[in-house]
Scaffold this motif. Sequence first.
Motif, mmCIF file in Angstrom:
data_model
loop_
_atom_site.group_PDB
_atom_site.id
_atom_site.type_symbol
_atom_site.label_atom_id
_atom_site.label_comp_id
_atom_site.label_asym_id
_atom_site.label_seq_id
_atom_site.Cartn_x
_atom_site.Cartn_y
_atom_site.Cartn_z
ATOM 1 N N ASP A 198 -7.565 0.337 5.517
ATOM 2 C CA ASP A 198 -8.472 0.580 4.389
ATOM 3 C C ASP A 198 -9.851 0.033 4.765
ATOM 4 O O ASP A 198 -9.970 -1.139 5.129
ATOM 5 N N CYS A 246 -17.001 -4.974 5.913
ATOM 6 C CA CYS A 246 -16.025 -4.082 5.286
ATOM 7 C C CYS A 246 -16.666 -3.469 4.035
ATOM 8 O O CYS A 246 -17.622 -4.006 3.479
ATOM 9 N N GLY A 247 -16.149 -2.305 3.654
ATOM 10 C CA GLY A 247 -16.580 -1.678 2.398
ATOM 11 C C GLY A 247 -17.804 -0.794 2.504
ATOM 12 O O GLY A 247 -18.197 -0.164 1.522
ATOM 13 N N ILE A 288 -8.013 -11.431 -0.798
ATOM 14 C CA ILE A 288 -7.122 -10.267 -0.716
ATOM 15 C C ILE A 288 -6.212 -10.236 -1.932
ATOM 16 O O ILE A 288 -5.336 -11.098 -2.101
ATOM 17 N N SER A 310 0.842 -1.202 0.000
ATOM 18 C CA SER A 310 0.000 0.000 0.000
ATOM 19 C C SER A 310 0.872 1.245 0.000
ATOM 20 O O SER A 310 0.580 2.217 -0.693
ATOM 21 N N ASP A 359 -10.147 -7.590 -6.377
ATOM 22 C CA ASP A 359 -10.458 -6.184 -6.123
ATOM 23 C C ASP A 359 -10.871 -6.007 -4.667
ATOM 24 O O ASP A 359 -11.284 -6.964 -4.008
ATOM 25 N N PHE A 360 -10.810 -4.747 -4.205
ATOM 26 C CA PHE A 360 -11.349 -4.464 -2.880
ATOM 27 C C PHE A 360 -12.859 -4.714 -2.896
ATOM 28 O O PHE A 360 -13.521 -4.542 -3.918
ATOM 29 N N ASN A 407 -1.458 -4.225 6.814
ATOM 30 C CA ASN A 407 -2.883 -4.155 6.452
ATOM 31 C C ASN A 407 -3.675 -3.421 7.522
ATOM 32 O O ASN A 407 -4.421 -2.482 7.235
ATOM 33 N N ALA A 442 -12.280 -0.915 3.066
ATOM 34 C CA ALA A 442 -12.772 -1.996 2.207
ATOM 35 C C ALA A 442 -11.972 -3.278 2.402
ATOM 36 O O ALA A 442 -12.281 -4.305 1.798
ATOM 37 N N SER A 443 -10.942 -3.211 3.237
ATOM 38 C CA SER A 443 -10.096 -4.387 3.435
ATOM 39 C C SER A 443 -10.782 -5.412 4.342
ATOM 40 O O SER A 443 -11.526 -5.059 5.263
#
Length: 292
Positions: A121, A219-220, A102, A36, A193-194, A116, A123-124
């Motif tokens: 993040d 998440c997300g 992931i 990242s 993808d996320f 991580n 969305a992770s």
Amino acid sequence: MKPAPFKYIAASSLDHALSLKAEYGDEARFLAGGQSLIPAMNFRLARPSVLIDINGLKDLAGVDQTSGGGVRVGALTRYRDLERDGRFLASCPLFADALPHIAHPQIRNRGTIGGNLSHADPASEIPALAVAMEGRMRLKSSAGGREVAASEFFQGLLTTDLGVDEMLVEIAFPAPKPRTGTCFMEVARRRGDFALAGVAAIVTLDGEGRCAKARLALCGVGETPVDASKALSSLIGQPCTDGAIETAAAGVQEMIAPSGNVHGTADYQRHIAGVLTQRALAAAHQRAGHGA
Ligand SMILES: Cc1cc2nc3c(=O)[nH]c(=O)nc-3n(C[C@H](O)[C@H](O)[C@H](O)COP(=O)(O)OP(=O)(O)OC[C@H]3O[C@@H](n4cnc5c(N)ncnc54)[C@H](O)[C@@H]3O)c2cc1C
């Protein structure tokens, strides 16, 4: 693009890394897997003037089983090593579901659990797992150490409780209770993808097969992982029937506030969060019944 100029220092020990962070403060970033940080530097979204490389700190990598049946994972443990650790996956089966989502194998070869979680993040997958599993983060600085619950670690978009001089050194997960089942599911536009939305569900049954405890984190769908366990209160003490799970999922849809993005509207994210909640709870319930 190329990053802005920076000074590179390979830390020779944890104390060295922490004293460098205390010295350079906000100017410095730890370099873990770089998956990242380096893209952000290449796009000049991040411009640290000092990189403290912690990849040589082998003591920060690895998984330990604790005497009470819990697990401690060192911050520098790479996704790849978790994916290949059968004992770890047996004690933390949510990771078995989530790790393949992931990114791609090349990124999982380098990316670390500590990088991580510190990157945070929303969305992770792993921050949602940490919240659902009631993980505890161990943070260290030259001045000492402290522990923070995962539910309090994530404070905003890409923002954590880490102080400017602190490093995340380890995350601890408690032992799962008997008759517990788990499931992680997500929807992403393409493999790797996320997530547009992802759900980590944990269901524990009592001796009569009723729901004794249920945890759910997404998440997300927010600026941090969202702990939606409160929305499952109607399940407690009840059999996990399809109807009860449907009601709980409707509660989850009400409590989240996704913002939508170029890949899907907020309504679409809310819809899939509800569908995933139903499916993940049903699968976790089924696995609890089979002792998985
Ligand atoms: C194409 C692509 C797709 C991806 N898809 C996904 C995905 O689907 N799901 C997902 O979860 N991730 C995804 N990622 C991100 C990936 O998981 C990263 O590896 C992870 O977010 C960061 O881990 P890292 O070890 O590489 O950390 P780094 O990039 O080295 O560091 C990230 C940040 O954390 C800080 N940091 C690192 N370690 C510590 C520590 N121990 N204590 C304090 N601060 C620390 C760094 O200073 C930096 O600010 C993707 C990345 C790419 C390039």
